[in-house]
Design an enzyme around this catalytic site. Sequence first.
Site, short mmCIF file in Angstrom:
data_model
loop_
_atom_site.label_atom_id
_atom_site.label_comp_id
_atom_site.label_asym_id
_atom_site.label_seq_id
_atom_site.Cartn_x
_atom_site.Cartn_y
_atom_site.Cartn_z
CG LEU A 288 33.87 28.57 -22.91
CD1 LEU A 288 35.27 28.63 -23.52
CD2 LEU A 288 32.81 28.65 -24.02
CB SER A 289 31.63 22.48 -22.25
OG SER A 289 31.78 21.13 -21.91
CB ALA A 290 36.06 21.39 -20.40
CB SER A 291 35.20 26.76 -17.98
OG SER A 291 33.92 26.62 -17.40
N GLY A 292 35.45 24.27 -15.79
CA GLY A 292 35.66 23.86 -14.39
C GLY A 292 34.51 24.18 -13.45
CE LYS A 293 29.57 25.23 -16.79
NZ LYS A 293 30.60 24.88 -17.80
CB SER A 294 30.95 20.16 -12.60
OG SER A 294 29.88 20.41 -13.46
CB SER B 127 23.94 29.87 -17.91
OG SER B 127 25.05 29.91 -17.04
N1 LIG Z 1 41.98 24.98 -12.24
C1 LIG Z 1 41.02 24.14 -12.61
N2 LIG Z 1 39.75 24.36 -12.25
C2 LIG Z 1 38.78 23.52 -12.64
N3 LIG Z 1 38.97 22.41 -13.39
C3 LIG Z 1 40.23 22.14 -13.77
C4 LIG Z 1 41.29 23.00 -13.42
N4 LIG Z 1 42.41 22.50 -13.95
C5 LIG Z 1 42.06 21.38 -14.60
N5 LIG Z 1 40.75 21.15 -14.50
C6 LIG Z 1 40.05 20.01 -15.10
O1 LIG Z 1 39.20 20.52 -16.09
C7 LIG Z 1 38.00 19.75 -16.17
C8 LIG Z 1 36.82 20.64 -15.91
O2 LIG Z 1 35.67 19.89 -16.08
P1 LIG Z 1 34.28 20.23 -15.42
O3 LIG Z 1 33.43 19.03 -15.66
O4 LIG Z 1 34.46 20.70 -14.04
O5 LIG Z 1 33.83 21.45 -16.33
P2 LIG Z 1 32.38 22.09 -16.51
O6 LIG Z 1 32.61 23.54 -16.63
O7 LIG Z 1 31.47 21.60 -15.44
O8 LIG Z 1 31.93 21.53 -17.92
P3 LIG Z 1 30.46 21.16 -18.46
O9 LIG Z 1 29.79 22.44 -18.81
O10 LIG Z 1 30.71 20.31 -19.68
O11 LIG Z 1 29.73 20.39 -17.39
C9 LIG Z 1 38.13 18.66 -15.12
O12 LIG Z 1 38.62 17.49 -15.74
C10 LIG Z 1 39.13 19.25 -14.15
O13 LIG Z 1 39.84 18.27 -13.45
MG LIG Z 2 29.71 20.49 -15.44
#
Ligand SMILES: Nc1ncnc2c1ncn2[C@@H]1O[C@H](COP(=O)(O)OP(=O)(O)OP(=O)(O)O)[C@@H](O)[C@H]1O
Ligand SMILES: [Mg+2]
EC number: 2.7.1.25
Length: 197
Positions: A33-39, A106
Amino acid sequence: MSSNIVWHEASITKTERRTQNKHHSFILWFTGLSASGKSSVANAFARTLFERGNQAFVLDGDNVRHGLNNDLGFDEVSRKENIRRIGEVSKLFVESGQIVLTAFISPYRQDRQVVRQLVEEGEFLEVYVKCSVETCEQRDPKGLYKKARNAEIANFTGISAPYEEPEHPEFILDTERYSIEDCVEQLTSFLTDKGYI
Ligand SMILES: Nc1ncnc2c1ncn2[C@@H]1O[C@H](COP(=O)(O)OP(=O)(O)OP(=O)(O)O)[C@@H](O)[C@H]1O
Ligand SMILES: [Mg+2]
């Protein structure tokens, strides 16, 4: 495809590049999901790989949409094409001997399967970045969930568009339980045990 297009063999093989790099080349496909932490995790892990002297590169959803895929939207057909192109680009990176870390939501199983089938056995590792929609919504680093709730964004994964969980991912990162640093350590152990790095 035109029948006048003929494949030209490369002078340097993928195997030769891997031998020189002293590690396998493959795709670590982060999905979630968005904000799950992928990036966040992909970039932290790429840094670790780089410091170990490994060839690694992150392909990130937002960044690719700024350039190569800036003609695509977020409906199902566009998402499919988005992933297809990223898959082809990733394949080139694997061919060039690199470890490619992709950070794209994805959401569709079928699309991820297309990429898996594009490359050889052992070159596609699906990493499920697992985090509940509730926690993702609380994190909301880009304010996107807020906009999706206000119907300012349509087709938002987890809110108004589906996310299909991987059925047999090679690896699961639980970002609700483990910190970014823990996730990096888990990935390092996993790939070391596999003999990939
Ligand atoms: N254990 C963790 N792992 C990853 N991110 C974390 C964790 N705990 C907190 N976070 C926070 O959660 C957020 C994750 O955002 P990130 O941009 O990495 O998500 P994303 O999956 O890439 O989302 P998107 O699909 O919108 O690009 C960041 O602000 C990060 O600091
Ligand atoms: Mg991302």
